[in-house]
Enzyme design. Structure first.
Site, PDB file in Angstrom:
ATOM      1  N   SER A 139       0.843  -1.189   0.000  1.00  0.00           N
ATOM      2  CA  SER A 139       0.000   0.000   0.000  1.00  0.00           C
ATOM      3  C   SER A 139       0.881   1.243   0.000  1.00  0.00           C
ATOM      4  O   SER A 139       2.054   1.188   0.392  1.00  0.00           O
ATOM      5  CB  SER A 139      -0.841  -0.015   1.284  1.00  0.00           C
ATOM      6  N   TYR A 152      -0.553  -0.005  10.990  1.00  0.00           N
ATOM      7  CA  TYR A 152      -0.875  -0.485   9.634  1.00  0.00           C
ATOM      8  C   TYR A 152       0.277  -0.114   8.687  1.00  0.00           C
ATOM      9  O   TYR A 152       0.740  -0.939   7.892  1.00  0.00           O
ATOM     10  CB  TYR A 152      -2.198   0.129   9.164  1.00  0.00           C
ATOM     11  N   LYS A 156       2.832  -2.571   6.479  1.00  0.00           N
ATOM     12  CA  LYS A 156       2.998  -2.491   5.026  1.00  0.00           C
ATOM     13  C   LYS A 156       4.450  -2.128   4.675  1.00  0.00           C
ATOM     14  O   LYS A 156       4.977  -2.591   3.663  1.00  0.00           O
ATOM     15  CB  LYS A 156       2.006  -1.489   4.417  1.00  0.00           C
TER      16      LYS A 156
HETATM   17  N1  LIG Z   1      -8.692  -0.975   0.291  1.00  0.00           N
HETATM   18  C1  LIG Z   1      -7.649  -0.154   0.302  1.00  0.00           C
HETATM   19  O1  LIG Z   1      -7.785   1.077   0.350  1.00  0.00           O
HETATM   20  C2  LIG Z   1      -6.245  -0.731   0.207  1.00  0.00           C
HETATM   21  C3  LIG Z   1      -5.213   0.099  -0.245  1.00  0.00           C
HETATM   22  C4  LIG Z   1      -3.938  -0.424  -0.372  1.00  0.00           C
HETATM   23  C5  LIG Z   1      -3.690  -1.747  -0.058  1.00  0.00           C
HETATM   24  N2  LIG Z   1      -4.704  -2.528   0.399  1.00  0.00           N
HETATM   25  C6  LIG Z   1      -4.385  -3.934   0.709  1.00  0.00           C
HETATM   26  O2  LIG Z   1      -5.032  -4.744  -0.264  1.00  0.00           O
HETATM   27  C7  LIG Z   1      -5.240  -6.059   0.275  1.00  0.00           C
HETATM   28  C8  LIG Z   1      -6.680  -6.467   0.021  1.00  0.00           C
HETATM   29  O3  LIG Z   1      -7.532  -5.612   0.770  1.00  0.00           O
HETATM   30  P1  LIG Z   1      -9.000  -5.203   0.306  1.00  0.00           P
HETATM   31  O4  LIG Z   1      -9.030  -3.738   0.239  1.00  0.00           O
HETATM   32  O5  LIG Z   1      -9.414  -5.980  -0.875  1.00  0.00           O
HETATM   33  O6  LIG Z   1      -9.789  -5.601   1.639  1.00  0.00           O
HETATM   34  P2  LIG Z   1     -10.918  -6.669   1.967  1.00  0.00           P
HETATM   35  O7  LIG Z   1     -12.031  -6.563   0.993  1.00  0.00           O
HETATM   36  O8  LIG Z   1     -11.190  -6.468   3.414  1.00  0.00           O
HETATM   37  O9  LIG Z   1     -10.209  -8.094   1.720  1.00  0.00           O
HETATM   38  C9  LIG Z   1      -9.294  -8.638   2.627  1.00  0.00           C
HETATM   39  C10 LIG Z   1      -9.212 -10.127   2.351  1.00  0.00           C
HETATM   40  O10 LIG Z   1      -8.225 -10.686   3.248  1.00  0.00           O
HETATM   41  C11 LIG Z   1      -8.825 -11.796   3.905  1.00  0.00           C
HETATM   42  N3  LIG Z   1      -8.227 -12.065   5.210  1.00  0.00           N
HETATM   43  C12 LIG Z   1      -8.270 -11.319   6.334  1.00  0.00           C
HETATM   44  N4  LIG Z   1      -7.622 -11.940   7.327  1.00  0.00           N
HETATM   45  C13 LIG Z   1      -7.162 -13.111   6.800  1.00  0.00           C
HETATM   46  C14 LIG Z   1      -6.425 -14.196   7.345  1.00  0.00           C
HETATM   47  N5  LIG Z   1      -6.032 -14.225   8.616  1.00  0.00           N
HETATM   48  N6  LIG Z   1      -6.130 -15.239   6.522  1.00  0.00           N
HETATM   49  C15 LIG Z   1      -6.536 -15.240   5.230  1.00  0.00           C
HETATM   50  N7  LIG Z   1      -7.255 -14.252   4.679  1.00  0.00           N
HETATM   51  C16 LIG Z   1      -7.557 -13.203   5.467  1.00  0.00           C
HETATM   52  C17 LIG Z   1     -10.294 -11.425   4.023  1.00  0.00           C
HETATM   53  O11 LIG Z   1     -11.039 -12.608   4.313  1.00  0.00           O
HETATM   54  P3  LIG Z   1     -12.352 -12.574   5.250  1.00  0.00           P
HETATM   55  O12 LIG Z   1     -13.455 -12.172   4.331  1.00  0.00           O
HETATM   56  O13 LIG Z   1     -12.466 -13.966   5.754  1.00  0.00           O
HETATM   57  O14 LIG Z   1     -12.097 -11.588   6.347  1.00  0.00           O
HETATM   58  C18 LIG Z   1     -10.538 -10.855   2.640  1.00  0.00           C
HETATM   59  O15 LIG Z   1     -10.702 -11.881   1.704  1.00  0.00           O
HETATM   60  C19 LIG Z   1      -4.874  -5.970   1.755  1.00  0.00           C
HETATM   61  O16 LIG Z   1      -3.587  -6.503   1.928  1.00  0.00           O
HETATM   62  C20 LIG Z   1      -4.882  -4.460   2.035  1.00  0.00           C
HETATM   63  O17 LIG Z   1      -4.050  -4.129   3.113  1.00  0.00           O
HETATM   64  C21 LIG Z   1      -5.987  -2.066   0.536  1.00  0.00           C
END
Ligand SMILES: NC(=O)c1ccc[n+]([C@@H]2O[C@H](COP(=O)([O-])OP(=O)(O)OC[C@H]3O[C@@H](n4cnc5c(N)ncnc54)[C@H](OP(=O)(O)O)[C@@H]3O)[C@@H](O)[C@H]2O)c1
Length: 297
Positions: A139, A152, A156
């Site tokens: 991120s 957080y 990252k």
């Molecule tokens: N959204 C943003 O603004 C943003 C920006 C930059 C980077 N990111 C990064 O992008 C990645 C994806 O995030 P997202 O935005 O798509 O969020 P999200 O919709 O909340 O997806 C997160 C995923 O990770 C899974 N997860 C959580 N804890 C886990 C564990 N212990 N073992 C296996 N899976 C687990 C969740 O499963 P469950 O459904 O079971 O909880 C879900 O499938 C993350 O690494 C996040 O930090 C996000």
């Protein structure tokens, strides 16, 4: 032979988008979910799109679960996946002095240790084949820190450092390693972060105002933030490109954030970020500008 890809955290957001997109492009996708009801929903989403993928149960914070999931993929592919997308991640918002060890450990276990553990499992097979890819979903927060986001951002940043070490260590064995550094996009993560903040509400803290501003901004961010599609595309590009880039910075917010952090003097930068997060007051015009340009979501 179809190339196989293991995508962690594929039940929502970027992970789901990547799994469906890759399945549609003909990859042999192993999409992970933490429990069977979520895995069933994932298969239903694939069926609705008329694409096929396989689901694997995986909690990246649990080493037994990681080993079992990997063994399942090895058995199905005859040696392990061609690529790993380390996407699973959780949010944690709160001032450094307000967050307890248990929450911090869980964050690091999922966002850092879990990703490294999965890389450790897949690497020997990739080396043996002399080919493989690992894409780590980091991120902008790994490069730019904001108040209330310390842990957080630390997670990252650690993932970014591990990514860079892996790139140098695994490159000579034919394994390409790339990191995705995305700005904020709409996903379930904002709601999860807001729920975490709500849980801090009852405590004695210097940062109550900041939490209130952040929680309401997080709750309404879904309508304001861009979609996850460009991030999904960047992950897929890192997998299909013959020569993937080392780093994919995705979104205007990420590009502008990196530039501003490099150019704006620290004192001004800190002030704007505090105002943006509701940790300091300022003239309404400065407040509007700071919230518009410096909020991490
Ligand atoms: N959204 C943003 O603004 C943003 C920006 C930059 C980077 N990111 C990064 O992008 C990645 C994806 O995030 P997202 O935005 O798509 O969020 P999200 O919709 O909340 O997806 C997160 C995923 O990770 C899974 N997860 C959580 N804890 C886990 C564990 N212990 N073992 C296996 N899976 C687990 C969740 O499963 P469950 O459904 O079971 O909880 C879900 O499938 C993350 O690494 C996040 O930090 C996000």
């Amino acid at each position: 032979m179809r190339r196989s890809v293991l995508v962690t955290g594929a039940t929502s957001g970027v992970g789901l988008g990547v799994a469906l997109r890759l399945a549609g492009a003909g990859f042999d996708v192993f999409a992970t979910a933490r429990d069977e009801p979520k895995a069933r929903k994932l298969r239903a989403a694939a069926a609705e799109r008329e694409v096929s993928l396989r689901t694997v149960l995986l909690d990246v914070a649990d080493s037994d679960s990681c080993r079992a999931a990997y063994a399942e993929v090895v058995a199905a592919t005859g040696g392990g996946p061609w690529a790993l997308v380390n996407n699973a991640g959780i949010p944690l918002v709160g001032a450094v002095e307000d967050l307890e060890d248990a929450a911090v450990r869980q964050l690091l276990e999922v966002n850092v240790v879990g990703a490294a553990r999965m890389a450790r499992l897949v690497l020997p097979g990739m080396r043996e084949r002399g080919a493989g890819r690992i894409v780590n979903v980091s991120s902008l927060a790994g490069r730019v820190t904001a108040p209330g986001m310390g842990w957080y951002c630390a997670g990252k940043a650690a993932l970014g450092a591990l990514n860079d070490a892996l790139r140098m260590e695994a490159g000579p064995g034919g394994v390409r390693v790339a990191v995705i550094e995305a700005g904020a996009y709409a996903s379930a993560i904002q709601g999860r972060a807001a729920d975490g903040l709500a849980a801090l509400a009852g405590r004695q803290t210097l940062f109550g105002d900041m939490y209130r501003v952040a929680e309401s901004a997080l709750r309404e961010s879904g309508t304001r933030l861009p979609s996850a599609e460009p991030v999904v595309s960047a992950v897929c590009r890192a997998l299909v490109a013959r020569r993937p880039r080392h780093r994919y910075v995705v979104g205007r917010q990420a590009k502008a954030g990196l530039l501003a952090d490099a150019l704006v003097p620290v004192r001004a930068r800190d002030h704007f970020k505090r105002v943006a997060m509701g940790a300091s007051e300022a003239h309404p015009v400065v407040e509007y500008a700071a919230r518009r340009w410096c909020t991490p979501w």
